[in-house]
Design a protein around this motif. Structure first.
Motif, short mmCIF file in Angstrom:
data_model
loop_
_atom_site.label_atom_id
_atom_site.label_comp_id
_atom_site.label_asym_id
_atom_site.label_seq_id
_atom_site.Cartn_x
_atom_site.Cartn_y
_atom_site.Cartn_z
N LYS A 255 -4.77 -7.71 11.72
CA LYS A 255 -5.70 -6.58 11.79
C LYS A 255 -6.47 -6.55 13.11
O LYS A 255 -6.67 -5.47 13.69
N LEU B 146 -6.75 1.29 8.53
CA LEU B 146 -5.74 0.26 8.73
C LEU B 146 -5.06 -0.12 7.42
O LEU B 146 -3.85 -0.40 7.39
N CYS B 147 -5.80 -0.14 6.34
CA CYS B 147 -5.24 -0.52 5.04
C CYS B 147 -4.38 0.59 4.43
O CYS B 147 -3.35 0.31 3.80
N LYS C 236 -1.25 2.10 7.16
CA LYS C 236 -0.58 1.03 7.90
C LYS C 236 0.87 1.36 8.24
O LYS C 236 1.36 0.99 9.32
N ASP C 237 1.59 2.07 7.35
CA ASP C 237 2.99 2.37 7.63
C ASP C 237 3.13 3.26 8.86
O ASP C 237 4.01 3.05 9.70
N LEU D 108 0.60 -6.08 8.89
CA LEU D 108 -0.59 -5.53 9.55
C LEU D 108 -1.88 -6.21 9.07
O LEU D 108 -2.73 -6.54 9.91
N ILE E 27 2.12 1.20 12.04
CA ILE E 27 3.20 0.28 12.44
C ILE E 27 4.33 1.06 13.12
O ILE E 27 4.89 0.61 14.12
#
Length: 415
Positions: A167, A74-75, A78-79, A163, A82
């Motif tokens: 989370k 997720l970190c 993220k782009d 994000l 999304i």
């Protein structure tokens, strides 16, 4: 498996391409090699190293690994996540314009409303979100209607979606999408426009699960897992943006006479307007799939033992990469590549890798020349005459096309 692991390496929202393959090394080790169309940044290398260190940690439980890997992905991805969330919300916005916010298919099959054990998907989603949000007397369709509305309200008013601050919502969206993907009854209640974006969002959960399971399986068999980046070699040249220079480079490769602007003026009875060259030359690209293929094949060129390499790629293989891998196989029939389907499209700025063997380069050049000649022949068969030409004598033009066709035909026969 390989067609999902690449997803964990994609860090950009668009334009990022990755490929992966697994192979056995000396001893009881499995090596996972990965590559992009560009060298990985130090941050990306650190992320991928940590990703596999987390997945191979022998002291962590499966649940702990899943949680930690989710946070890492997720970190760092993220782009792309999304971007996939917005692709899910696009059809949802269209469906939300209906009075009843109907996202069901036109002819849905009957599904039991009150039966918490109706499907494993119902039970798993209810376990994830709790019975307060998904009551025992509620159907999956009713829950999804509320959940889709929550998803839309969280994204549609914020083009710069944060994000990290959402989370939990994103983790829940990925997990629910994964559960819906594997529910055989999901197509009976979801609009067909939602199926693909839901599957692509759920692929993140699938990729993380596969990574954990494959590493655990290899560990049970006493095999260790290592990772290695195959850095694409820098192109040996840049393409000129000048049309005439490109044409003459092709003529030089074919051993034919180069063309000058004076030749064009004499042939067309006047100066012709050529496409203007861009300010900067076109930078060539080394595609990641054939970087991996070449790195693997080079160690097997001298061996005659049949070997197979399976490559997972984040995009459909381009037509030029398919021709290159076919040229490797034609030159070294004992090396077989299994790759995803080809898109059939050539990609701009594609170039041969500078480290390719002369045997492969020669086979690739011949294959491309045959195809170029075929295109030229088709052009000659249906010539487009200059609309500004006022000459009434067609015999000269006809003879010119006949001679050109004959020269191309001879060139094909001797190629």
């Amino acid at each position: 498996m390989l067609n999902l692991l690449w997803l964990l390496i994609i860090t950009e929202g668009s334009g990022d391409v990755a490929a992966v393959f697994l192979h056995a090394t000396a001893g009881q080790w499995i090596e996972l090699c990965y590559s992009k169309n560009r060298p990985c940044t130090p941050d990306e290398t650190g992320y991928i190293t940590e990703l596999f260190a987390t997945a191979t940690n022998p002291t962590s439980s499966t649940h702990t690994k899943l949680t930690n890997l989710f946070n890492l992905v997720l970190c760092n991805c993220k782009d792309k996540i999304i971007a996939r969330l917005h692709k899910l919300c696009n059809p949802l916005r269209a469906l939300a314009k209906k009075d009843d916010f109907s996202f069901t298919t036109l002819n849905p099959r009957q599904r039991v409303d009150y039966n918490p054990g109706a499907t494993q998907c119902d039970a798993n989603i209810r376990k994830l979100v709790g019975t307060k949000r998904f009551p025992l007397d509620s159907s999956l369709a009713t829950f999804l209607k509320r959940w889709f509305q929550l998803l839309l309200s969280s994204l549609q008013h914020d083009p710069c979606f944060d994000l990290p601050a959402n989370k939990c919502l994103v983790s829940e969206a990925i997990t629910i999408s994964y559960l819906l993907t594997w529910d055989p009854q999901a197509p009976s209640i979801l609009d067909i426009a939602l199926l693909r974006p839901i599957r692509k969002l759920g692929d993140y959960y699938a990729a993380i699960s596969i990574l954990i399971m494959e590493i655990a399986k290899n560990s049970r068999h006493g095999c260790g897992v290592s990772i290695k980046e195959i850095i694409p070699p820098p192109p040996d040249h840049q393409f000129s943006g000048d049309f005439l220079a490109i044409l003459n480079e092709c003529a030089q490769d074919n051993g034919t006479t180069q063309i000058t602007r004076e030749d064009l003026s004499m042939t067309y009875c006047g100066m012709r307007e050529l496409p203007e060259a861009p300010v900067a030359p076109l930078k060539a690209n080394i595609h990641c799939e054939y970087s991996l293929a070449l790195a693997f094949a080079k160690s097997h060129f001298r061996s005659q033992v049949p070997t197979i390499l399976e490559i997972g790629i984040s995009k459909l293989q381009c037509w030029l990469c398919r021709e290159f891998l076919a040229s490797v196989y034609d030159s070294y029939p004992h090396i077989t590549f299994h790759v995803p389907p080809c898109s059939g499209k050539p990609r701009s700025r594609w170039t041969l890798p500078p480290e390719a063997s002369s045997k492969v380069v020669k086979a690739m050049r011949k294959s491309l020349q045959d195809i170029i000649n075929q295109v030229l022949i088709e052009c000659v068969r249906t010539p487009a005459y200059d609309s500004d030409d006022d000459s009434d004598d067609d015999s000269t033009d006809s003879s010119m096309w006949d001679l050109l066709y004959e020269s191309i035909r001879r060139m094909r026969n001797t190629a």
